[in-house]
Structures are given as C-alpha cells and as structure tokens.
Design a protein around this motif. Structure first.
Motif, PDB file in Angstrom:
ATOM      1  N   MET A 198       0.845  -1.196   0.000  1.00 49.79           N
ATOM      2  CA  MET A 198       0.000   0.000   0.000  1.00 49.79           C
ATOM      3  C   MET A 198       0.883   1.251   0.000  1.00 49.79           C
ATOM      4  O   MET A 198       1.870   1.299   0.742  1.00 49.79           O
ATOM      5  N   LEU A 199       0.515   2.228  -0.777  1.00 51.79           N
ATOM      6  CA  LEU A 199       1.257   3.496  -0.810  1.00 51.79           C
ATOM      7  C   LEU A 199       0.437   4.504  -0.004  1.00 51.79           C
ATOM      8  O   LEU A 199      -0.588   5.009  -0.486  1.00 51.79           O
TER       9      LEU A 199
ATOM     10  N   ASP B 199       1.591  -5.282  -7.483  1.00 53.18           N
ATOM     11  CA  ASP B 199       1.401  -5.198  -6.035  1.00 53.18           C
ATOM     12  C   ASP B 199       1.765  -3.818  -5.480  1.00 53.18           C
ATOM     13  O   ASP B 199       2.242  -3.691  -4.352  1.00 53.18           O
ATOM     14  N   MET B 200       1.631  -2.804  -6.305  1.00 54.68           N
ATOM     15  CA  MET B 200       1.786  -1.405  -5.850  1.00 54.68           C
ATOM     16  C   MET B 200       0.400  -0.794  -5.934  1.00 54.68           C
ATOM     17  O   MET B 200      -0.188  -0.774  -7.020  1.00 54.68           O
ATOM     18  N   ARG B 201      -0.138  -0.358  -4.818  1.00 55.54           N
ATOM     19  CA  ARG B 201      -1.511   0.122  -4.913  1.00 55.54           C
ATOM     20  C   ARG B 201      -1.750   1.344  -4.020  1.00 55.54           C
ATOM     21  O   ARG B 201      -1.128   1.473  -2.961  1.00 55.54           O
TER      22      ARG B 201
ATOM     23  N   ALA C 219      -9.659   0.896   0.312  1.00 55.13           N
ATOM     24  CA  ALA C 219     -10.845   1.536   0.904  1.00 55.13           C
ATOM     25  C   ALA C 219     -11.407   2.541  -0.100  1.00 55.13           C
ATOM     26  O   ALA C 219     -10.682   3.430  -0.568  1.00 55.13           O
ATOM     27  N   THR C 220     -12.694   2.403  -0.434  1.00 58.53           N
ATOM     28  CA  THR C 220     -13.261   3.191  -1.531  1.00 58.53           C
ATOM     29  C   THR C 220     -14.463   4.002  -1.082  1.00 58.53           C
ATOM     30  O   THR C 220     -15.394   3.465  -0.490  1.00 58.53           O
TER      31      THR C 220
ATOM     32  N   HIS D 262       8.425   5.597  -6.934  1.00 55.42           N
ATOM     33  CA  HIS D 262       8.051   6.363  -5.744  1.00 55.42           C
ATOM     34  C   HIS D 262       8.227   5.533  -4.474  1.00 55.42           C
ATOM     35  O   HIS D 262       8.670   6.037  -3.431  1.00 55.42           O
ATOM     36  N   SER D 263       7.903   4.241  -4.550  1.00 57.33           N
ATOM     37  CA  SER D 263       8.014   3.393  -3.357  1.00 57.33           C
ATOM     38  C   SER D 263       9.478   3.232  -2.936  1.00 57.33           C
ATOM     39  O   SER D 263       9.774   3.046  -1.759  1.00 57.33           O
ATOM     40  N   VAL D 264      10.388   3.327  -3.909  1.00 60.76           N
ATOM     41  CA  VAL D 264      11.823   3.216  -3.605  1.00 60.76           C
ATOM     42  C   VAL D 264      12.368   4.541  -3.079  1.00 60.76           C
ATOM     43  O   VAL D 264      13.052   4.605  -2.064  1.00 60.76           O
TER      44      VAL D 264
END
Lengths: 218, 229
Positions: B2-3, B27-29, B65-66, B190-192
């Motif tokens: 999760m980001l 798996d980046m969300r 979550a939406t 971005h996750s890195v």
C-alpha cells in the motif's frame, strides 16, 4: 455501403464532439468521399461553378468589393477590416470583419506571420467550442449568435489555402468545419458558397496526399 | 504494497480498469480510492489487461478503501469534498475522456497525478496517441502533475512505446495499457525513493484537439511502418 455519419444532423443545431467514434473500416473513407463529392456537386449546381477546380473565392470577394464601390486587383483591403490587430490575446473583434481582413491580407501577400497567428487562434477557438460567434470581446469572450455560415466558410477556405497536408491540425479543423457547413440547413451567401467549395477542394487534395503518404488503400 | 500518501480518483472506464490491473500485477496500490459516476458495462475484452471486471469489484479485491460518489462530473462539489477530506497527498486521476479538472478541485490542497498518452510538450491535448502515430509512427506516455494549463504541469516520467499491432482497439486497449504501464513504473519508483522525481515542463509546445474520425481511420488503416529510431 454506409452513409457518412457526421453530417446526418445539423451541426449548428447540435454540437458534435467527435469523442470515441466507432471504427467503420475502409468503407468510412469511401463514404466520406461520396459525401464531399455530393456536397460539391450541389454547390456547383447552385453557384454555377466550373466543373472542376474552379471555385473562385477571389472573384467572389472582388464581386463583394465591387458592390461596395471598390474595385482592384488584388482586391483592396477592406476599410472595415483595417489593419490586422497585433495581439490576438488582447483584442476584441467582429469575426466576419476579421476573416475578411485575413483574406485581404492573404490575397495581397502581406503580414504572413501575424495572419498565421490569427488563423491559428481562430482554429483553436473553433476546435474548443465548435462555434464561431458574431464577435468576441477580450479574452475571446463570445458575443452574439453563431448561426451565420459565412465565418465558418471563410475560415475553412483560409485553412484549405494554407496547404493543410503540411499541418494536420489545419486538416483536422477543416474536416470539422466542412462537416458543419455541409450538414446545416442555414442559408449560404454567394461568398460562403464559393468559400465552402474552395474548402472542400483543398480538403480533398490534402486528404489524397495524406492517404498516399500513409499508404492507405484508396 | 500500500502506498499511504497516494490515492485514486477514478470513474469506471477502460483506463481505470487498466490501472487496477497494473496495481494487481505489480502489487503497488494506492491506499484509498474515490470512485465516481455509475458502474460501466462490462467492456470489450482486450489482450492487454482485464477490461471486463467492474472497477468496484477490483478495488474490493485489492483491499483499497473506496468512497463512492454518484456524480459523473469530476468537478462536482460532492467529489471536491471527498478529495479535500481524503487522507492522501496525491491522487492518481482517471477521469472520463475529455474531462478537465477545474479550479475548485485543483485548489483542494491535493496534487493530481495524470498519465497522458503522448510525449510532452510536443503532444499536448486530446487523442494525442493518434496524432503521435500519424506524425511519428510511435506512441509515448508521460506522467505529470496537473495544473490549470492543460498538460503543462511538471513531468514525473515518460516512456516510448512501439505502435500497436492491432490499431482498432487503441481507445479501450492500447491507450489505457501504455498509461497503466508507465503508472506502474512511477509508483514503483516512488516506493523506492519516497518522492516523485518531477521537473518543470518547457512552456512551448503544441496543442491538439480531438482527432476527426476520418483522420483516425487513416491512422488505423495506415500500412506505413515507423521509421527505425
């Protein structure tokens, strides 16, 4: 055989946004050609154009000038048109007067850069709204109706004269202008009819070049 | 993964479905989503991503979550309120074609990450994947932050793509696919890094308007190969 889908209703009554059109295959290009040919034949019958390549907007402009008591070759700059306003971003204008001014400048071979900036600006205005209003205040705030065919036809003929095969944005706007003009039931002046005929002929030449360049079977 | 700073603001379109498919594959969300408008019909199967599963179902499956808004207009006050209230800094935007974010939503205090189907600043505006194919024989995608001027905000990343073999499914297949592919790259980066590598965009550039159907057909039917780069 299909009917060309984008002139089946009056596009001055109802905007056409051209979003997500269906793919209709090569038949679409054939239907486009038939529609334009039919429109040109009807115009030729109405304004007694020569059979091919004879639309004479210059003559039509000259006729208008003559009627107004002004004669000359190339047609004189219309006093109503005056100088082309220098800054398309900060000027109010009457669309018809501006377009006639652009035509006079084009025919006299003057002011190429400024003329092109103005044509670009009118092209963008039409692309954004699909309308050309009677007049515009500063910041292109529309004034008056957008029902007269003459401004659309004059802009289409200016784009056709600029060799639209060189700039696909000109050809894109030209296709939409000709759709609008050949779909509408609004009346045409002699000048608008000549301008539309010239626009259809110029569009046809540009499309032929594009199809050849991209190796699309005719 | 999760980001936490990133959300999704989307209508149920082919592009959104391509993005959700990319989130599942990589798996980046995003941590939250705002889904607006009505659920779309199933869509046409395309070879690039799952264009059949409704967005709401994919969001649930991904555990995102939406919040829902019924308005189809991305600028509707109810959507602006949801955006203001969301706990993220950046929202990935996937609005319907032709939608433009207006000042109320742009002034909501969030940043909006958009993936444009064209090189910038050379191909600003609409249907640029078709213009790019017509004029260069290839396609590009550019990730950028949205600002008031259309397609003129800071650029985050760009990538070139080959022309698609089948040009008849560009709108609902290849166009969403190249955008989703670049988006996945951007989120991975971005996750890195923990931030986006953004740079200002040159002011000059060309703006294109929605391509006329006849020109689209020329692009789709063209037998001309791209010149080798």
């Amino acid at each position: 055989m299909i009917d060309y889908p984008w002139t089946s209703r009056d596009l001055l009554d109802e905007l056409e946004q051209y979003q997500y059109p269906p793919f209709l295959g090569p038949e679409l290009l054939r239907s486009y050609r038939r529609q334009r040919q039919g429109a040109l034949e009807r115009l030729r019958a109405e304004i007694e154009l020569p059979p091919a390549g004879g639309s004479d907007l210059v003559l039509a402009l000259a006729v208008r000038e003559t009627a107004a008591g002004r004669v000359g070759t190339p047609p004189p700059r219309s006093p109503a048109a005056g100088e082309l306003p220098a800054d398309p971003d900060r000027t109010s204008f009457v669309t018809q007067t501006l377009l006639l001014g652009l035509w006079h400048e084009a025919l006299a071979g003057r002011d190429g850069h400024l003329r092109d900036r103005w044509i670009d600006r009118l092209r963008g205005l039409f692309e954004r709204t699909k309308r050309l209003h009677q007049a515009y205040a500063e910041r292109l705030r529309p004034l008056g109706s957008a029902d007269s065919t003459e401004p659309y036809a004059l802009l289409a003929a200016l784009l056709a004269r600029r060799c639209p095969s060189r700039d696909v944005r000109d050809l894109n706007a030209l296709l939409k202008l000709v759709d609008l003009l050949t779909s509408t039931r609004r009346p045409f002046t002699l000048l608008a009819a000549h301008a539309l005929a010239g626009a259809i002929e110029g569009e046809g030449v540009a499309m032929s070049e594009l199809l050849r360049e991209h190796e699309v079977p005719a | 993964m999760m980001l936490p700073r990133i959300g999704l603001l989307a209508a149920d379109t082919s592009r959104t479905r391509a993005y959700l498919d990319a989130f599942a594959r990589t798996d980046m969300r995003p941590s939250v989503a705002i889904l607006f408008g009505q659920p779309a019909p199933p869509g046409t199967a395309v070879p690039y991503f799952d264009n059949l599963t409704p967005a709401a179902e994919s969001l649930e499956r991904l555990g995102i979550a939406t919040a829902r808004a019924s308005s189809p207009d991305v600028n509707a006050p109810e959507i602006v309120e949801l955006v203001r209230g969301s706990a993220v800094d950046v929202l990935v935007v996937s609005a319907p074609g032709g939608a433009i974010l207006r000042s109320a939503i742009l002034g909501s205090g969030k940043r909006f990450l958009h993936v444009h189907a064209g090189a910038l600043p050379a191909f600003r505006g609409s249907t640029t994947i078709y213009y790019s194919l017509l004029l260069t024989g290839a396609c590009s995608a550019t990730a950028l932050f949205l600002e008031r001027r259309i397609d003129a905000g800071p650029i985050i990343a760009e990538r070139n793509f080959q022309a698609p073999r089948d040009r008849t499914t560009i709108d609902h297949g290849y166009d969403p696919y190249i955008r989703a592919t670049l988006l996945a790259d951007v989120l991975r980066d971005h996750s890195v890094r923990g931030s986006f590598a953004e740079r200002p965009q040159p002011a000059d550039g060309e703006t294109f308007y929605v391509m006329h159907p006849v020109l689209r057909h020329v692009v789709i039917l063209s037998a001309k190969e791209a010149a080798p780069s």
